[in-house]
Design an enzyme around this catalytic site. Structure first.
Site, mmCIF file in Angstrom:
data_model
loop_
_atom_site.group_PDB
_atom_site.id
_atom_site.type_symbol
_atom_site.label_atom_id
_atom_site.label_comp_id
_atom_site.label_asym_id
_atom_site.label_seq_id
_atom_site.Cartn_x
_atom_site.Cartn_y
_atom_site.Cartn_z
ATOM 1 N N TRP A 74 -0.763 4.145 -1.174
ATOM 2 C CA TRP A 74 -1.771 5.176 -1.408
ATOM 3 C C TRP A 74 -2.692 5.443 -0.219
ATOM 4 O O TRP A 74 -3.689 6.129 -0.366
ATOM 5 C CB TRP A 74 -2.634 4.784 -2.607
ATOM 6 C CG TRP A 74 -1.835 4.377 -3.782
ATOM 7 C CD1 TRP A 74 -1.253 5.199 -4.706
ATOM 8 C CD2 TRP A 74 -1.496 3.035 -4.167
ATOM 9 N NE1 TRP A 74 -0.588 4.450 -5.634
ATOM 10 C CE2 TRP A 74 -0.717 3.124 -5.339
ATOM 11 C CE3 TRP A 74 -1.777 1.783 -3.650
ATOM 12 C CZ2 TRP A 74 -0.224 2.006 -5.977
ATOM 13 C CZ3 TRP A 74 -1.283 0.672 -4.289
ATOM 14 C CH2 TRP A 74 -0.514 0.790 -5.445
ATOM 15 N N ASP A 75 -2.418 4.864 0.947
ATOM 16 C CA ASP A 75 -3.299 5.015 2.108
ATOM 17 C C ASP A 75 -4.682 4.444 1.806
ATOM 18 O O ASP A 75 -5.710 5.040 2.109
ATOM 19 C CB ASP A 75 -3.398 6.486 2.538
ATOM 20 C CG ASP A 75 -4.114 6.639 3.872
ATOM 21 O OD1 ASP A 75 -4.035 5.719 4.712
ATOM 22 O OD2 ASP A 75 -4.786 7.663 4.075
ATOM 23 N N TYR A 76 -4.720 3.277 1.180
ATOM 24 C CA TYR A 76 -5.971 2.590 0.863
ATOM 25 C C TYR A 76 -6.268 1.486 1.870
ATOM 26 O O TYR A 76 -6.941 0.508 1.563
ATOM 27 C CB TYR A 76 -5.920 1.981 -0.530
ATOM 28 C CG TYR A 76 -6.007 2.961 -1.669
ATOM 29 C CD1 TYR A 76 -6.461 4.262 -1.476
ATOM 30 C CD2 TYR A 76 -5.641 2.591 -2.947
ATOM 31 C CE1 TYR A 76 -6.540 5.153 -2.528
ATOM 32 C CE2 TYR A 76 -5.725 3.474 -4.005
ATOM 33 C CZ TYR A 76 -6.181 4.749 -3.792
ATOM 34 O OH TYR A 76 -6.264 5.623 -4.846
ATOM 35 N N ASP A 77 -5.736 1.621 3.080
ATOM 36 C CA ASP A 77 -5.963 0.577 4.074
ATOM 37 C C ASP A 77 -7.459 0.361 4.291
ATOM 38 O O ASP A 77 -8.277 1.214 3.962
ATOM 39 C CB ASP A 77 -5.289 0.949 5.406
ATOM 40 C CG ASP A 77 -5.663 2.327 5.877
ATOM 41 O OD1 ASP A 77 -6.449 2.435 6.830
ATOM 42 O OD2 ASP A 77 -5.183 3.302 5.283
ATOM 43 N N ASP B 151 0.817 -1.218 0.000
ATOM 44 C CA ASP B 151 0.000 0.000 0.000
ATOM 45 C C ASP B 151 0.851 1.268 0.000
ATOM 46 O O ASP B 151 1.495 1.603 0.977
ATOM 47 C CB ASP B 151 -0.912 -0.017 1.229
ATOM 48 C CG ASP B 151 -1.918 1.112 1.237
ATOM 49 O OD1 ASP B 151 -1.968 1.882 0.260
ATOM 50 O OD2 ASP B 151 -2.662 1.209 2.222
#
Length: 125
Positions: free
Chosen positions: A30-33, A28
């Site tokens: 892109w901070d798509y957690d 990750d």
């Protein structure tokens, strides 16, 4: 790939043994957690009741899995994604995309999405 980051992990409550997992974002950048907890539901699929686990992501994707086996209810495919332009960073070359359920949030913004009441000449400055 950071195998267990951003993943749904199913454990046997009696033994703690990993049963299955699904990673919604590989490496990750892109901070798509995963932004919320999974939901346990029972759905009707192909005429049968199926116990499922679902979770939505920050990208608006909704993933749905058989709770016992971890098999996706609808197909998920790995698609190529852009490479990182940060020196020394290597993005994972693919990411998982649901193929049946559309995203529940916008993935693109075009001129047609802008307020239709604004005069066209004012849209670009």
């Amino acid at each position: 790939m950071n195998l267990f980051s951003n993943c749904l992990l199913a454990l046997d409550a009696r033994t703690g043994k990993r049963l299955w997992h699904f990673q919604s974002v590989h490496h990750d950048l892109w901070d798509y957690d995963n932004a919320n907890e999974p939901k346990l539901l029972t759905i009707t699929h192909n005429g049968k009741k199926v116990d499922v686990v679902t979770f939505a992501t920050k990208t608006g994707f909704l993933y749905v899995f058989n709770r016992v086996t971890g098999e996706p209810i609808w197909p998920i495919e790995e698609r190529p994604v852009p490479k990182s332009n940060v020196e020394g960073e290597e993005a994972w070359p693919t990411q998982p995309f649901p193929t049946v359920l559309p995203p529940i949030s916008r993935h693109m913004l075009t001129e047609n999405d802008i307020n239709p009441y604004l005069p066209r000449r004012n849209r670009h400055g």
